[in-house]
Scaffold this active site. Structure first.
Site, PDB file in Angstrom:
ATOM      1  N   LYS A  22      63.153   6.031 -67.826  1.00  0.00           N
ATOM      2  CA  LYS A  22      63.076   7.302 -67.101  1.00  0.00           C
ATOM      3  C   LYS A  22      63.545   8.450 -67.986  1.00  0.00           C
ATOM      4  O   LYS A  22      62.949   9.534 -67.990  1.00  0.00           O
ATOM      5  CB  LYS A  22      63.920   7.214 -65.824  1.00  0.00           C
ATOM      6  CG  LYS A  22      64.016   8.506 -65.033  1.00  0.00           C
ATOM      7  CD  LYS A  22      64.638   8.250 -63.663  1.00  0.00           C
ATOM      8  CE  LYS A  22      66.112   7.941 -63.721  1.00  0.00           C
ATOM      9  NZ  LYS A  22      66.955   9.161 -63.837  1.00  0.00           N
ATOM     10  N   ARG A  27      61.815  13.471 -70.688  1.00  0.00           N
ATOM     11  CA  ARG A  27      61.869  14.339 -71.863  1.00  0.00           C
ATOM     12  C   ARG A  27      60.481  14.484 -72.490  1.00  0.00           C
ATOM     13  O   ARG A  27      60.046  15.593 -72.833  1.00  0.00           O
ATOM     14  CB  ARG A  27      62.856  13.770 -72.893  1.00  0.00           C
ATOM     15  CG  ARG A  27      64.315  13.960 -72.491  1.00  0.00           C
ATOM     16  CD  ARG A  27      65.249  13.040 -73.258  1.00  0.00           C
ATOM     17  NE  ARG A  27      66.659  13.373 -73.010  1.00  0.00           N
ATOM     18  CZ  ARG A  27      67.329  13.017 -71.927  1.00  0.00           C
ATOM     19  NH1 ARG A  27      66.732  12.322 -70.966  1.00  0.00           N
ATOM     20  NH2 ARG A  27      68.597  13.358 -71.784  1.00  0.00           N
ATOM     21  N   GLY A  70      67.679  14.947 -60.149  1.00  0.00           N
ATOM     22  CA  GLY A  70      68.541  15.903 -60.842  1.00  0.00           C
ATOM     23  C   GLY A  70      68.033  16.254 -62.223  1.00  0.00           C
ATOM     24  O   GLY A  70      68.032  17.424 -62.629  1.00  0.00           O
ATOM     25  N   ARG A  99      74.034  20.511 -55.459  1.00  0.00           N
ATOM     26  CA  ARG A  99      74.355  20.096 -56.821  1.00  0.00           C
ATOM     27  C   ARG A  99      74.321  21.324 -57.723  1.00  0.00           C
ATOM     28  O   ARG A  99      73.328  22.056 -57.756  1.00  0.00           O
ATOM     29  CB  ARG A  99      73.382  19.023 -57.317  1.00  0.00           C
ATOM     30  CG  ARG A  99      73.490  17.724 -56.537  1.00  0.00           C
ATOM     31  CD  ARG A  99      72.547  16.664 -57.062  1.00  0.00           C
ATOM     32  NE  ARG A  99      72.940  16.192 -58.399  1.00  0.00           N
ATOM     33  CZ  ARG A  99      72.279  15.224 -59.053  1.00  0.00           C
ATOM     34  NH1 ARG A  99      71.211  14.662 -58.494  1.00  0.00           N
ATOM     35  NH2 ARG A  99      72.683  14.839 -60.250  1.00  0.00           N
ATOM     36  N   ASP A 298      76.053   6.471 -66.477  1.00  0.00           N
ATOM     37  CA  ASP A 298      75.179   5.761 -65.545  1.00  0.00           C
ATOM     38  C   ASP A 298      75.445   4.258 -65.515  1.00  0.00           C
ATOM     39  O   ASP A 298      74.944   3.557 -64.632  1.00  0.00           O
ATOM     40  CB  ASP A 298      73.710   6.018 -65.899  1.00  0.00           C
ATOM     41  CG  ASP A 298      73.246   7.407 -65.484  1.00  0.00           C
ATOM     42  OD1 ASP A 298      73.936   8.044 -64.669  1.00  0.00           O
ATOM     43  OD2 ASP A 298      72.198   7.860 -65.981  1.00  0.00           O
ATOM     44  N   ARG A 375      71.508   3.932 -57.801  1.00  0.00           N
ATOM     45  CA  ARG A 375      72.395   3.062 -58.568  1.00  0.00           C
ATOM     46  C   ARG A 375      73.415   2.338 -57.681  1.00  0.00           C
ATOM     47  O   ARG A 375      73.963   1.314 -58.092  1.00  0.00           O
ATOM     48  CB  ARG A 375      73.067   3.837 -59.696  1.00  0.00           C
ATOM     49  CG  ARG A 375      72.052   4.419 -60.668  1.00  0.00           C
ATOM     50  CD  ARG A 375      72.605   4.718 -62.029  1.00  0.00           C
ATOM     51  NE  ARG A 375      71.648   5.474 -62.817  1.00  0.00           N
ATOM     52  CZ  ARG A 375      70.625   4.952 -63.484  1.00  0.00           C
ATOM     53  NH1 ARG A 375      70.426   3.639 -63.436  1.00  0.00           N
ATOM     54  NH2 ARG A 375      69.793   5.718 -64.173  1.00  0.00           N
TER      55      ARG A 375
END
Length: 418
Positions: A22, A27, A70, A99, A298, A375
């Site tokens: 991901k 990117r 995000g 956020r 993460d 997650r």
């Protein structure tokens, strides 16, 4: 709300085709758009976070709803601000509207961007009028989300003066910044660290090219966890599409899990070539684990849950960004692990520790809440190898790993919807 009851197999032996990265996909997509390339990168992730970027680039609507992504919010903000692609409102879920994004918006405004807030100051939704920006010198705190820094870096090559970005103070998640710079250079950008705290991006346009994206080391972490927790001494998991020498920061998972009883073997170590990785038990586990996750936040949920389940006391630092993720991950971890009898200590909102004591294990299957956070579901599901677990709102995994539940079934897990 959907619930999945999980029961694990007594033996663990499976081959898994991991999802595409991901981080690299998101990117590469922004760079693809900035390079005016007409060929999408190959092996793009099919997760929600990547799909929203593809849809925004393809449809270019006035209102762009980024959902809970995000990374997509930060990257798309910079992309829209620095390109003459028109006027847009960028919004997302209710959680996304809480956020923070003010640091990125302020930095873009200093470069000349036309961005205003549709609601609360410092938070989405954003009203953006795209324009060509001059660029130049900019300072930003280094201890904020690396996604802000990456968003700014990626637009550097299309700024008429390029970008010289100085990071103030401690720099967190540096591997994600390095991943951004590496991906940019793959498309012809001239971008590099010129000192310990400064990055220079020259106004050299991106070059269109075909591009293949490797698979995801973050997704691999949950299979490492399963091998570590499996009672099967001969447990073996084969993971397709990973790369030795990967630029993904979470590739460090293989070193950390070697301390928790899992060994890693690459079928091939040819540079730049994806291969199959085999995970097996190595028979060794440290009595205590201390680690600074400042460069790989993460992975924190995976290791907190794994250490508790293995009975390995721990002290983890560098977790300050966990409170502004899809949920407040520190509180979510403490709350859900308390259901399982683990009393996790939170210090200064940036450290978590556990000294190895556990209350009586509950008799009935424990229901784990996921807080709209992929997650949480991914990190807690492997606990089924030790006891029956129920995962509430399991579909949150589509944010990064849409095939996770089908891969568990292929591995012999019983996944029943309730």
């Amino acid at each position: 709300m959907t619930h999945y009851r999980l029961n694990a197999p007594t033996q663990l032996s499976t081959l898994v085709k991991l999802p595409s990265s991901k981080s690299i996909s998101n990117r590469a997509l922004i760079i693809y758009a900035l390079s005016d390339c007409c060929i999408l990168p190959d092996n793009l992730s099919d997760c929600d976070d990547t799909e929203v970027i593809i849809r925004a680039l393809r449809e270019n609507p006035y209102i762009i709803n980024i959902g809970a992504a995000g990374t997509a919010m930060r990257f798309t903000t910079a992309f829209l601000a620095a390109t003459a692609s028109g006027e847009h409102v960028l919004t997302g879920t209710e959680r996304m509207k809480h956020r923070p994004i003010g640091i990125l918006v302020n930095a873009l405004r200093r470069l000349g961007a036309d961005i205003s807030y549709e609601g609360e100051e410092g938070f989405p939704p954003l009203h953006i009028n795209g324009r060509r920006l001059d660029g130049g010198q900019l300072e930003i705190d280094g201890n904020v989300s690396s996604q802000y820094i990456s968003a700014l870096l990626m637009i550097g090559p299309v700024l008429s003066k390029g970008l010289t970005l100085r990071l103030i103070g401690d720099i967190i998640s540096r591997p994600y910044i390095d991943l951004t710079l590496w991906t940019m250079r793959e498309f012809g950008a001239e971008a590099e660290w010129t000192s310990v705290d400064t990055i220079e991006v020259k106004p050299t346009p991106y070059r269109p090219r075909t591009y293949f994206i490797e698979n995801d080391w973050s997704a691999a972490s949950y299979w490492y966890e399963m091998v570590a927790l499996s009672p099967d001494r001969d447990a073996e998991v084969r993971l397709e599409g990973l790369m030795d020498g990967s630029k993904q920061g979470d590739s460090s998972v293989r070193y950390l899990f070697s301390l928790l009883g899992v060994k890693t073997k690459f079928d091939s170590r040819k540079p730049g070539q994806p291969t199959t990785v085999t995970l097996k038990k190595n028979g060794h586990c440290v009595p205590r684990l201390e680690y600074d996750f400042v460069n790989s936040p993460d992975l924190a949920q995976t290791f907190v849950v794994t250490c508790c389940a293995l009975g390995v006391p721990f002290h983890f630092t560098g977790l300050q960004t966990l409170k502004i993720k899809e949920t407040d991950r520190i509180n979510a971890l403490k709350t859900e692990l308390a259901k399982l009898g683990y009393d996790i200590i939170d210090t200064n909102g940036s450290e978590l520790s556990w000294e190895g004591k556990r209350q009586a294990m509950p008799d009935s299957p424990v229901c784990i809440d996921t807080y709209d956070d992929h997650r949480m579901a991914l990190a807690f599901a492997p606990l089924a190898l030790q006891q029956p677990i129920v995962i509430n709102n399991p579909h949150v995994v589509t944010k990064s790993y849409p095939q996770f539940w089908s891969h568990l079934r292929d591995a012999g897990f019983i996944v029943e919807e309730e």
